[in-house]
Design an enzyme around this catalytic site. Structure first.
Site, short mmCIF file in Angstrom:
data_model
loop_
_atom_site.label_atom_id
_atom_site.label_comp_id
_atom_site.label_asym_id
_atom_site.label_seq_id
_atom_site.Cartn_x
_atom_site.Cartn_y
_atom_site.Cartn_z
N ASP A 119 44.67 29.36 61.45
CA ASP A 119 45.42 30.02 62.54
C ASP A 119 45.07 31.49 62.69
O ASP A 119 45.88 32.30 63.12
CB ASP A 119 46.94 29.89 62.32
N HIS A 159 43.14 24.82 68.23
CA HIS A 159 42.36 25.95 68.71
C HIS A 159 43.00 26.45 70.00
O HIS A 159 43.10 25.71 70.97
CB HIS A 159 40.91 25.54 68.97
#
Length: 416
Positions: free
Chosen positions: A14, A42
């Site tokens: 992340d 993503h």
């Protein structure tokens, strides 16, 4: 002959890899995923629009780029088909390795059942079946994407395996599906995905031989690596740079520049050691300002201060040439910011990443904060304290900054 450049997450995932991949895409002919599955999210912001992708490489937003899902990825066909439906004209610019393993419904059911059974000792998986799919691969009982081209045979093999493992499924309270339902689903997968299944390894070898530019988009983060991460609170694949070789069929000499992606602070999803976690108002402030909620699960991320020890370890593991510092703007307005510069283990100060990370205490260095940097595009225009913060990170991690993100927007990035 060209080389493949890598973008690697250098924390617990992340970090903001998607933005940098999207920003650099225009310079490449191919963008590839080499590992993980739809547990990895993503996120890319373009003109205020948020794109969340889990399997398809971020290069899909550029119509002149060929996108590849490599053999190291575990592919959930249902998720992939739904994701592909968001985009137009994919034929000829999107391919899936015939050797990538399938992540089917029974894998996620097993994953979720096992997590429930562990209770408060659960690892904190996404429940997406990633671990069971990789377990089947290692046990040599898995099935590959190329097998979808013969759904009749694949269905027969799956039903045989379901019958052989009936007691296992019964113990987990998982109902074995009817054969006709399995066949119809596999047939649907074939009809949609067949045009995209290919020998992607040969494709990439040819691309490199022809001096095409290849970018590999890493999934998750180095500290979740199955071998080098905070085991057992890790993912089921190799997320460090070397995983790109096995996950795409590339040789070590095929790897060019490695870019590490790091947040200006640290986050983690799920359980496991997190030395610099801030269980206070500052951690909550990072979470709310940074919108730290998982792309895949929506789970709230744990937040804390930048951990230079972890990032230095990740940099060495992957041979990182330079790093991109993401979400620096989230720390705008903090009166003080902290960096974890070392650990205390059994009364001793150490500056390395130990196997028993859960036993360490963080050693912090405190620095003065800064006002808003949002949208700044030149390093010299950053407040002095923000510049000092970046330079200190460079010193502590033995890396140089290559990019600094000052907002979620693609263009709000300082390039050094």
């Amino acid at each position: 002959m060209s080389k493949a450049d890598l973008i690697i997450g250098s924390q617990w995932g992340d970090e903001g890899k998607g933005k940098i991949v999207d920003m650099l895409c225009a310079n490449y002919d191919y963008v590839c995923r080499s590992g993980g599955g739809h547990n990895a999210g993503h996120t890319i912001w373009v003109d205020g629009v948020r794109y969340a992708m889990h399997l398809v490489p971020s290069g899909i937003l550029h119509e002149n780029i060929i996108n590849i899902i490599g053999n190291g990825v575990v592919v959930n066909p249902d998720v992939l088909i739904a994701e592909m439906a968001q985009f137009k004209n994919l034929k000829g610019r999107f391919f899936i390795s015939e050797k990538a393993h399938l992540n089917l419904e029974h894998h996620s059911l097993i994953d979720q059942a096992k997590e429930r059974a562990k209770g408060d000792k659960a690892i904190g998986t996404t429940g997406k079946g990633i671990g069971p799919a990789y377990a089947d691969k290692v046990n040599r009982t898995g099935h590959r994407v190329g097998e979808l081209l013969n759904p009749e045979k694949l269905c027969e093999n799956l039903m045989k395996e379901f019958d052989e493992n009936a007691k296992f499924y019964d113990a987990l309270n998982i109902k074995i599906p009817e054969k006709i339902a399995v066949f119809n689903e596999l047939k649907r997968f074939k009809e949609f995905l067949a045009p995209y299944i290919a020998n992607t390894t040969e494709m990439l070898w040819k691309a490199l031989d022809e001096n095409k530019k290849v970018l590999v988009e890493g999934a998750q983060g180095s500290l979740l690596d199955i071998d080098h991460g905070t085991y057992p609170y890790v993912t089921s694949s190799n997320t460090v740079a070397s995983g790109a070789c096995t996950g795409l069929g590339l040789a070590p000499k095929d790897i060019g520049e490695v870019i590490g992606i790091v947040k200006a602070y640290t986050t983690r999803v799920g359980n496991g050691a997190f030395p610099s976690e801030a269980n206070d108002e500052w951690g909550e402030k990072m979470c709310q300002i940074g919108k730290e909620f998982g792309t895949t699960t929506g789970r709230k991320r744990r937040c804390g201060w930048f951990d230079a020890v972890c990032v230095k370890y990740s940099a060495r593991l992957s041979g990182i040439d330079k790093f991109a510092l993401m979400k620096l703007d989230v720390l705008d307005g903090f009166e003080k910011v902290k960096i974890c510069t070392a650990y205390k283990l059994n009364g001793e100060i150490i500056d390395y990443f130990p196997c028993n990370l859960e036993s360490v205490e963080p050693v912090y260095e405190e620095m003065d904060g800064w006002d808003s940097i949002k949208g700044v595009k030149k390093f010299s225009d950053l407040p002095e304290n923000a510049q000092k913060y970046i330079k200190r990170i460079e010193e502590l991690t033995n890396m140089r900054a290559g990019f600094i993100s000052t907002s979620p927007e693609r263009d709000d990035t300082i390039i050094l």
